[in-house]
Write a protein that holds these residues in place. Structure first.
Motif, short mmCIF file in Angstrom:
data_model
loop_
_atom_site.label_atom_id
_atom_site.label_comp_id
_atom_site.label_asym_id
_atom_site.label_seq_id
_atom_site.Cartn_x
_atom_site.Cartn_y
_atom_site.Cartn_z
N GLY A 21 0.82 -1.20 0.00
CA GLY A 21 0.00 0.00 0.00
C GLY A 21 0.85 1.25 0.00
O GLY A 21 2.06 1.21 0.26
N THR A 23 0.51 5.94 -0.67
CA THR A 23 -0.19 7.06 -1.28
C THR A 23 0.04 7.08 -2.79
O THR A 23 -0.85 7.42 -3.57
CB THR A 23 0.28 8.38 -0.66
OG1 THR A 23 0.21 8.29 0.76
CG2 THR A 23 -0.60 9.53 -1.11
N ALA A 52 -3.85 4.35 -1.43
CA ALA A 52 -4.70 4.79 -0.33
C ALA A 52 -5.68 5.85 -0.83
O ALA A 52 -5.32 6.72 -1.62
CB ALA A 52 -3.86 5.36 0.81
N PRO A 55 -5.39 8.76 3.20
CA PRO A 55 -4.33 8.32 4.13
C PRO A 55 -4.52 8.94 5.51
O PRO A 55 -4.63 10.17 5.64
CB PRO A 55 -3.05 8.83 3.47
CG PRO A 55 -3.40 9.11 2.06
CD PRO A 55 -4.84 9.49 2.05
N GLU A 88 -9.29 0.68 -1.31
CA GLU A 88 -9.16 1.83 -0.42
C GLU A 88 -9.59 3.13 -1.10
O GLU A 88 -10.07 4.05 -0.44
CB GLU A 88 -7.72 1.93 0.11
CG GLU A 88 -7.37 0.77 1.03
CD GLU A 88 -6.05 0.97 1.75
OE1 GLU A 88 -5.32 1.94 1.44
OE2 GLU A 88 -5.75 0.16 2.65
N SER A 95 -8.23 5.24 5.08
CA SER A 95 -7.60 4.00 4.61
C SER A 95 -6.78 3.35 5.71
O SER A 95 -5.54 3.38 5.70
CB SER A 95 -6.72 4.31 3.39
OG SER A 95 -7.47 4.88 2.35
N THR A 97 -5.20 0.24 7.40
CA THR A 97 -4.73 -1.05 6.89
C THR A 97 -5.49 -2.22 7.51
O THR A 97 -5.78 -3.21 6.83
CB THR A 97 -3.23 -1.19 7.16
OG1 THR A 97 -2.54 -0.14 6.49
CG2 THR A 97 -2.70 -2.53 6.66
N THR A 100 -8.68 -2.88 5.65
CA THR A 100 -8.41 -3.48 4.34
C THR A 100 -8.07 -4.95 4.48
O THR A 100 -8.57 -5.80 3.73
CB THR A 100 -7.26 -2.74 3.65
OG1 THR A 100 -7.60 -1.36 3.50
CG2 THR A 100 -6.98 -3.33 2.28
#
Length: 234
Positions: A21, A23, A52, A55, A88, A95, A97, A100
């Motif tokens: 993952g 940005t 993301a 973020p 995301e 976002s 983690t 997700t």
């Protein structure tokens, strides 16, 4: 979770699924080289790039989630081992983690090995993440050993908080086979090639009217130019 392409037969057979993952503002060769080296070093059947949407640990990105998703798709094109996941970006919440991974775990089932790939600095900051201790039950964590960290011995930052050290106790592995035989819970490190490329450098170059060529794929650079991303007064 929706990947951009269907899984291959080999991937569906249960090889570890890697998750990288970020940005990706914009995605560049440093990200792509990390993805490729992680896939090879960790024996992954597939690696998903996950831009993301919102973020939680930094300010607003310089481009929209949709732009960053489009650039990731362009960058991954032509590599059958890379997929781009838009979960995301589509989500309405920040976002995180853990959210997700919970979704991916529900869709993949309890036995599919999942491998979350983190840079050493991100790993060191893990105690600041939302519900971070639950990550170990959802996935393995692979730490990219970057420049400035010893290539031998302990394969993550030498100085960890007491809280993180306690959470990692008895999880450290040096055998990638552990990533295939268990679905989650191990921490393993691997080497990455040092590339002095950063998204902030690229944004600064574009903003100031300088060339960013050879720092990122031409297709991504063309997208940035066509959509006038990162320019002054945009």
């Amino acid at each position: 979770m929706q990947a951009e392409q269907a899984l291959s037969g080999d991937t569906a057979a249960g090889l570890p699924l890697g998750l990288l993952g970020g940005t990706f503002d914009p995605i560049h060769f440093g990200h792509l080289r990390l993805a490729e080296e992680a896939r090879e070093a960790l024996g992954l059947g597939e690696l998903r790039l996950m831009p993301a949407g919102r973020p939680p640990h930094r300010g607003e990105p310089g481009s929209t989630p949709e732009d960053r998703l489009a650039m990731a798709r362009l960058a991954a094109a032509g590599n059958p081992a890379l997929r781009v996941d838009d979960t995301e970006v589509r989500a309405q919440q920040k976002s995180y983690t853990v959210l997700t991974l919970e979704q991916l775990r529900a869709e993949s089932g309890p036995l599919r090995p999942l491998v979350l790939i983190l840079g050493a600095d991100a790993f060191e900051g893990l105690p600041g993440w939302h519900r971070w201790k639950e990550l170990f039950a959802l996935a393995h964590i692979a730490v990219a050993n970057r420049p400035g960290y010893a290539p031998h011995g302990r394969r993550w930052p030498a100085t960890l908080s007491a809280e993180l050290a306690a959470a990692c106790r008895d999880r450290h592995s040096t055998d990638i086979a552990d990533l295939r035989t268990t679905p989650a819970g191990r921490v393993i490190a691997f080497d990455m090639t040092p590339l002095a490329i950063s998204a902030s450098l690229i944004r600064d170059l574009v903003r100031d009217g300088h060339s960013a060529r050879y720092l990122l794929p031409d297709s991504v650079l063309d997208y940035i130019a066509a959509h006038r991303l990162y320019r002054k007064g945009r």
